[in-house]
Design an enzyme around this catalytic site. Structure first.
Site, PDB file in Angstrom:
ATOM      1  N   GLY A 195      33.587  30.411  38.355  1.00 36.27           N
ATOM      2  CA  GLY A 195      34.508  30.976  39.340  1.00 36.27           C
ATOM      3  C   GLY A 195      34.094  32.369  39.793  1.00 36.27           C
ATOM      4  N   ASP A 230      41.741  30.465  29.239  1.00 40.14           N
ATOM      5  CA  ASP A 230      41.796  29.221  28.471  1.00 40.14           C
ATOM      6  C   ASP A 230      42.073  29.461  26.996  1.00 40.14           C
ATOM      7  OD1 ASP A 230      41.100  27.587  30.637  1.00 40.14           O
ATOM      8  OD2 ASP A 230      38.973  28.053  30.364  1.00 40.14           O
ATOM      9  N   GLN A 257      28.792  32.844  33.642  1.00 43.10           N
ATOM     10  CA  GLN A 257      30.213  32.899  33.260  1.00 43.10           C
ATOM     11  C   GLN A 257      30.556  34.204  32.559  1.00 43.10           C
ATOM     12  OE1 GLN A 257      31.724  31.082  29.679  1.00 43.10           O
ATOM     13  NE2 GLN A 257      32.847  29.617  30.939  1.00 43.10           N
ATOM     14  N   ARG A 266      32.893  16.551  32.479  1.00 43.62           N
ATOM     15  CA  ARG A 266      34.221  16.728  33.065  1.00 43.62           C
ATOM     16  C   ARG A 266      34.354  15.786  34.257  1.00 43.62           C
ATOM     17  NH1 ARG A 266      36.294  22.245  35.818  1.00 43.62           N
ATOM     18  NH2 ARG A 266      36.740  23.231  33.849  1.00 43.62           N
ATOM     19  N   TRP A 298      45.426  31.757  33.145  1.00 44.97           N
ATOM     20  CA  TRP A 298      44.026  31.692  33.573  1.00 44.97           C
ATOM     21  C   TRP A 298      43.069  31.684  32.374  1.00 44.97           C
ATOM     22  CZ3 TRP A 298      40.354  35.279  32.335  1.00 44.97           C
ATOM     23  CH2 TRP A 298      39.103  35.100  32.936  1.00 44.97           C
ATOM     24  N   ARG A 322      42.740  25.144  38.988  1.00 39.31           N
ATOM     25  CA  ARG A 322      42.585  26.570  39.304  1.00 39.31           C
ATOM     26  C   ARG A 322      41.160  26.889  39.737  1.00 39.31           C
ATOM     27  NH1 ARG A 322      41.937  27.836  33.533  1.00 39.31           N
ATOM     28  NH2 ARG A 322      44.167  27.795  33.204  1.00 39.31           N
TER      29      ARG A 322
HETATM   30  C1  NOJ Z   1      36.454  28.945  32.382  1.00 42.58           C
HETATM   31  C2  NOJ Z   1      37.380  28.041  33.108  1.00 42.58           C
HETATM   32  O1  NOJ Z   1      36.646  27.142  33.905  1.00 42.58           O
HETATM   33  C3  NOJ Z   1      38.323  28.826  33.946  1.00 42.58           C
HETATM   34  O2  NOJ Z   1      39.248  27.951  34.507  1.00 42.58           O
HETATM   35  C4  NOJ Z   1      39.040  29.819  33.111  1.00 42.58           C
HETATM   36  O3  NOJ Z   1      39.937  30.451  33.910  1.00 42.58           O
HETATM   37  C5  NOJ Z   1      38.078  30.739  32.423  1.00 42.58           C
HETATM   38  N1  NOJ Z   1      37.221  29.928  31.651  1.00 42.58           N
HETATM   39  C6  NOJ Z   1      38.744  31.795  31.555  1.00 42.58           C
HETATM   40  O4  NOJ Z   1      39.167  31.302  30.353  1.00 42.58           O
END
Ligand code: NOJ
Length: 804
Positions: free
Chosen positions: A712, A496, A692, A351, A494, A357
């Protein structure tokens, strides 16, 4: 099963069993020069980009964690050899003792085998762009020992890691190594010369300070030998490198030294690795001849990082909470803040920018610790907002504020889309600015921030005050409402994996917008911007009407597709219950008390698991629509009903805002990495970092977590803990203190630096309540309610809070 423990005092995680269920990593340096190192020395290094500046190889997608930064040791009398990290030689753990200390930006691995002790420390000196491995080898036996050592690194042949891995008809024929002045120098594209940016011709070095190199290899196959691997290199087995350098083959740096250690004697060797020309390398190496240099640099790192973390420390009855909030969650927040999604054992570095976001949320995780560092990034992200109010979905690492291209809503093949792979705007990106800026102004009291003028992203976009940037973010949503007058989901919200269609509507984004409108109303009132107050009051009321229709008995729906179909209705056969609309209905301030209580109860009943709260339930299997992209994942995995870690922070915060301390803490504990320390084989991921997501209960591997470090989650859980459970809610005038804690706690303590002052906060809970304030005294003086005005604070402020 436990593989290690938290050392809170030294802010380290200590791994006592090296056969961890996966390589457990630490981060060294920064993306300028980054190094990821596992508890067995595995990992890779890069300059500026994990994908385009890779200098050391690593085998992704494997739990072996090879190759890495290895130091081999050989007893020349016994003809026996091992490595200073358990792997790659992997001696029997009956005879080989080892302990890995992952600390803040350094890792030390102490090992012992047959009377020889080693202490190997890896680090990147503060603000430097090379790495250092210092090994101290001690003869702990009662006789002299004849030893040889080899420092070893496997270079890439090309800075672009894909080229290095797959385009071998090219990359095998562009490097050669030389040996000069106690170091291996790798030359890449030497014949194409060097332009002023150092383009093409590259030089890396791997040097040794502290002993003479008696033999070397710059050719990987010569060091390892045919039909062998890192665990039994021929050079180490034979006790002799053959001084072969590479030319049209794979390069490495292997540096041999031979020495005798008397009983009790210690030898110190310092290996240095970097991408520098030989003269610069020579100068760097010369600096390390000075005694004490390494210790001073490691101390500098520790002082820096501990200094940062000490800006906010808690002492609660929960070790898990203390370890996460004081050290590991906070440190992870810094790593995600600095590294974004640049490089890990999962992210290869492809990336080429910051997700809008992601980054705006990442900032929130450090605001309570270093608000001014956060402010720099907020300004940067505002300069990546387009003048139409939307955020650039991907902000390039070489972002040129005021000169960028941006998505074209009528053309998915715009220049921007081609450059970044992101065809369109997302509905939520710029709305993350609101909670982030609110937290920054709260932490600092710097209301003038709203008057700073910041350029917009695109060519000709002009500039505006932060206040107007925020107005524009709201305008962006307001100009893109769907049929039910809620913000359209656009390319995605938010999530994806959730595409409602361009005009489909997302309740999650609607709640975000509702929150943003409350913030702006407050700012506008303060600034006496009467016209805007009128506008935003009406707009919020309209949005409120639309959201009221999204209540479905005991939950809020997830949204409405552009064909009018509801997503997340109670009667739906699949995906009938979603977490984020429930938590955000509370965070946004929209839900009535009754709705909030019901929605949160539904979350607990339907989504809760022993490992945290599911993102939705039931997962999509048979009843998905085209835009429900998560159906490609196995049930109870990732966005398809997995326990998406980032969302845990929001539900912790929502429960805290409702004063439900028991629930908030229950969710913290379920999803805290530290809680799984004695079930580490089940979680697999490092017990000191969030991943994650965690596989949920339908998976045969329920409780297993994935995608370590760069997520995040760091920031949302941090906010859930600090603002939610600890109840630290600063505003421009001072500090609201409103903890939501487990009723069984007798109390807890907070040490917090705040606007140049130090606060020692003693929170007592004699009545064993979950929330509520009976009294607050500031330096012995009683204050009203739950608010401590900045005007009452002194250089050292002692605050006593009695809950009840
Ligand atoms: C990972 C992505 O980096 C984040 O931006 C997103 O909000 C989440 N996936 C949820 O899909």
């Amino acid at each position: 099963m436990q593989y290690g423990y938290f050392d809170l005092k030294n802010k380290e995680y200590v791994i006592t069993r090296p056969d961890t269920p996966a390589p457990w990593a630490n981060y060294l340096g920064s993306p300028e020069y980054g190094a990821i190192v596992s508890n067995n020395g595995g990992g890779y290094s890069f300059v500026k980009s994990g994908a385009n500046g890779r200098i050391a190889r690593y085998r992704f997608n494997s739990n072996i964690g090879l190759p890495g930064r290895y130091v081999y040791i050989r007893d020349n009398d016994a003809k026996d050899y091992w490595s200073a990290t358990w792997q790659p030689v992997g001696k029997s753990l009956d005879e080989y003792k080892t302990e890995c200390h992952h600390g803040t930006a350094y890792t030390t691995i102490n090992s012992e085998y047959k009377g020889i002790k080693s202490a190997l420390t890896y680090y990147v000196p503060l603000n430097k762009t090379y790495e250092v491995w210092r090994i101290k080898i001690t003869n702990d036996s009662d006789k002299a020992r004849n030893l040889s050592t080899w420092g070893f690194i496997e270079f890439t042949n090309e800075n672009n890691y894909e080229q290095d891995q797959v385009n071998l008809q090219y990359t095998l024929f562009i490097t050669r190594t030389s040996f000069e002045g106690n170091k291996i120098v790798q030359h890449i594209n030497e014949n194409s010369g060097k332009d002023e940016n150092g383009f093409n011709h590259k030089e890396r070095f791997f040097g040794l300070v502290g002993a003479d190199v008696s033999a070397y290899n710059g050719n990987l196959d010569s060091f390892i030998g045919a039909y062998r691997d890192y665990g039994n290199p021929i050079a180490v087995e034979n006790g002799k490198c053959d001084n072969v350098l590479n030319y049209n083959s794979n390069a490495c740096g292997a540096l041999q030294s031979d020495f005798t250690l008397a009983a009790g004697e210690t030898k110190e060797l310092i290996y240095i690795l970097g991408q520098k020309d030989p003269i610069t390398a020579e100068n760097i190496m010369a600096e390390y001849k000075a005694e004490g240099k390494v210790d001073a640099e490691v101390k500098e790192l520790v002082d820096y990082w501990h200094g940062q973390l000490n800006n906010f420390q808690v002492e609660t009855p929960s070790e898990e909470f203390n370890n996460m909030v004081d050290v590991w969650n906070a440190y992870q927040c810094f790593i995600t803040f600095i590294w974004s999604r640049a490089a890990s054992f999962i992210y290869c570095g492809l990336r080429n920018g910051y997700g809008y976001r992601d980054t705006v949320q990442d900032i929130q995780g450090i605001i309570h610790i270093n608000p001014e560092l956060a402010a720099e990034k907020i300004r940067f992200m505002l300069s990546a907002q387009v003048s139409n109010g939307g955020g650039l979905p991907l902000v390039k690492f070489d972002h040129r504020a005021g000169h960028e291209t941006c998505p074209d809503e009528n053309d998915e093949n715009s220049v921007y889309a081609k450059e970044t792979g992101h065809p369109s705007y997302r509905a939520d990106d710029a709305l993350w600015l609101f909670p982030t800026i609110v937290k920054y102004i709260g932490e600092t009291g710097n209301k003038a921030f709203l008057d700073e003028v910041i350029v917009y992203a695109e060519e000709g976009g002009g500039e505006a005050t932060v206040y107007d940037h925020l107005k524009n973010a709201i305008r962006f949503s307001q100009e893109r409402l769907g049929a039910h007058k809620m913000p359209a989901g656009l390319h995605a919200d938010w999530n994806d994996c959730l595409r409602m269609g361009k005009k489909g509507e997302s309740t999650f984004v609607a709640f975000q917008l509702y929150y943003a409108m409350s913030v702006m109303k407050g700012y506008a009132e303060e600034r006496k911007d009467a016209e805007y107050v009128r506008y935003i009051t009406e707009a919020q009321a309209e949005l409120g009407k639309a959201l009221a229709d999204c209540w479905d008995e005991d939950r809020f729906i997830r949204g409405i597709r552009d064909n009018g179909e509801v997503v997340g209705a109670k009667a739906d056969p699949e995906a009938s219950m979603w977490l984020n609309p429930q938590s955000w209905s509370v965070i946004s301030g929209f839900a009535s008390k009754e709705q909030a209580e019901k929605a949160l109860e539904s979350v607990h009943e339907i989504l809760n698991t022993p490992y945290g709260v599911k993102i939705m339930e039931p997962p999509y299997v048979d009843h998905y629509f085209d835009g429900a992209l998560m159906h490609i994942f196995n049930p109870d995995t990732k966005e398809n009903g997995g326990i998406f870690s980032q969302t845990q922070g929001w539900i912790i915060l929502a429960e805290s805002l409702m004063g439900h301390g028991n629930r908030a803490f229950e969710y913290f504990l379920e999803s805290a990495p530290a809680s799984m320390n004695d079930k580490a084989e089940q979680r697999v991921l490092e017990p000191y970092v969030h991943g994650q997501f965690t596989e949920s209960t339908r998976s045969p591997y329920a409780g297993r977590s994935h995608v370590h470090w760069l997520t995040g989650t760091g920031s949302t859980v941090m906010v859930g803990c600090v603002e939610g459970i600890c109840g630290m809610r600063p505003n421009a005038e001072g500090l609201v203190i409103s903890p939501s804690i487990p009723a069984e706690w007798d109390g807890f303590k907070i040490e917090k630096n705040f606007r140049g002052k130090h606060l020692s906060i003693d929170i007592q809970n004699p009545d064993h309540v979950q929330s509520g304030i009976k009294s607050i005294t500031v330096n012995g003086e009683a204050v009203e309610g739950d608010f401590v005005c900045e005007c009452k604070m002194t250089e050292q402020t002692n605050i006593t809070v009695v809950m009840g």
